[in-house]
Design a protein around this motif. Structure first.
Motif, PDB file in Angstrom:
ATOM      1  N   SER A  57       0.814  -1.209   0.000  1.00  0.00           N
ATOM      2  CA  SER A  57       0.000   0.000   0.000  1.00  0.00           C
ATOM      3  C   SER A  57       0.853   1.268   0.000  1.00  0.00           C
ATOM      4  N   TYR A  95       1.155   2.331  -3.424  1.00  0.00           N
ATOM      5  CA  TYR A  95      -0.140   2.846  -3.879  1.00  0.00           C
ATOM      6  C   TYR A  95      -0.209   4.360  -3.708  1.00  0.00           C
ATOM      7  N   VAL A 113      -1.279   1.016  -8.623  1.00  0.00           N
ATOM      8  CA  VAL A 113       0.117   0.590  -8.708  1.00  0.00           C
ATOM      9  C   VAL A 113       0.437   0.059 -10.100  1.00  0.00           C
ATOM     10  N   ILE A 129      -5.841  -1.904  -4.413  1.00  0.00           N
ATOM     11  CA  ILE A 129      -4.475  -1.405  -4.231  1.00  0.00           C
ATOM     12  C   ILE A 129      -3.702  -1.444  -5.539  1.00  0.00           C
TER      13      ILE A 129
END
Length: 373
Positions: free
Chosen positions: A29, A32, A333, A329
């Protein structure tokens, strides 16, 4: 007795889910929410780009001129022609006539003493005139002419000695290419997230920078010169710290390369890469092993829950929850890493990925690579 076994397996399934949740939320994360610098920095740090090439005449013809045309005020390109028996020498001489900031280092093959990529890179580093070194491969092409600028700008960060870049594969329409790109993105998510968390453990030689002082101060590749691979990830693993390492994932800095097109060539490549994992620091080996094993058992135990009908609806709910969280997430990304088209394959490729990690992990434990190309 059978009920106890099923209950124990279900508990283990939930533990694997918790471990996977930790990697996803606790580590991935961070990537992210990470945003690379958008404004093009102004920097004039002298840089030496170093490329080791063996029988790469076609790739040198196609990619080297683009690297030599980078919009950077002070740099040289050092190409080590490593025992090539094609026409790489002629190609390099022709390119050098047009681009005088190209420096050529030639290694001739010896009948008794075989050299590898680490030896070639060491000679290239010694020949480089600048303190700051940027590495890529002959089959790689930077996404833009601002590659050097953005990578070099990271050396202005106080204490920075290592810059971790990202190198995706070109996209093509076949299953192997899609999975190779998926595996590359997952690997990048792991090592880039670790760097953001202050524990960098690897980099990739297709897009990596570090200082000459760090290289010679740590005795270069001496600790793992006996291994064919590891010029990138093992060097970073042994020398990177939270204080001396930064990462760069602006799209301008991506270096693209063609993926392997056959299972045989891909197998040889991955076998070579996996063979160095056992040389990582203990905490990094544990971190990667827990992820690989927990991910593999998560799917195996899920299938067993369905087959033996032990809390199947709850098991499906757990898998669905993890998948939804991954999609949330990874949506941003994957787009950051130029892999947004792979999200559709996440359920299938994630399963194959964890199977692949465990299979090649075992192969890497027992098989020692004997060549770098």
């Amino acid at each position: 007795m059978e009920g106890y076994i099923q209950e124990a397996l279900f508990v283990l399934f939930q533990l694997c889910f918790i471990v996977q949740l930790y990697y996803l939320v606790g580590n991935h994360s961070r990537l992210y929410s990470y945003r690379p610098l958008q404004e093009l920095p102004q920097v004039n740090i002298p840089v030496s780009v170093i490329i080791s090439a063996r029988n790469e005449s076609r790739n040198l013809t196609e990619n080297l001129p683009y690297i030599l045309q980078q919009t950077y005020p002070d740099y040289e390109v050092v190409v080590v022609n490593d025992c090539s028996h094609d026409n790489s020498d002629e190609v390099l001489q022709d390119i050098q006539r047009e681009f005088p900031h190209l420096k050529i280092v030639t290694i001739t093959e010896h009948d008794r003493y075989k050299t590898g990529k680490k030896f070639a890179l060491t000679l290239g580093i010694k020949a480089a005139k600048n303190e700051h070194l940027l590495f890529t491969d002959a089959d790689c092409k930077p996404a833009t002419l601002n590659w050097i600028t953005r990578m070099a700008a990271n050396f202005t960060t106080p204490g920075a000695e290592i810059v971790l870049g990202y190198s995706p594969y070109y996209r093509s329409s076949n299953f192997l290419n899609s999975f190779v790109r998926f595996e590359t993105v997952k690997t990048a998510i792991n090592y880039l997230s670790a760097a953001l968390n202050g524990d960098p453990y690897m980099g990739i030689g297709r897009n990596l920078a570090y200082t000459k002082t760090l290289f010679f101060g740590s005795k270069g590749f001496a600790a793992h010169m006996h291994l064919m691979s590891g010029d990138d990830d093992l060097f970073v693993n042994q020398n990177a710290t939270a204080e001396n390492s930064v990462m760069e994932i602006h799209p301008d800095t991506f270096t693209y390369t063609p993926a392997k097109t056959t299972l045989g060539s891909w197998f040889r490549q991955k076998k070579r890469h996996m063979g160095v994992g056992k040389e990582y620091k203990n905490r990094h080996r544990r971190m990667l092993s827990f992820d690989a094993i927990s991910g593999f058992l998560f799917y195996v135990l899920f299938i067993l829950c369905l087959v033996f009908k032990f809390e199947p609806l709850l098991a499906i709910g757990i898998v669905a929850f993890r998948l939804i969280l991954q999609a949330i997430i990874y949506f941003k990304v994957y787009k950051k890493l130029d892999a947004g088209d792979l999200l559709w394959a996440l359920p299938l490729f994630d399963l194959i990925y964890y199977l692949y990690l465990n299979v090649f992990g075992l192969i890497g434990t027992f098989i020692k690579p004997t060549r770098w190309k």
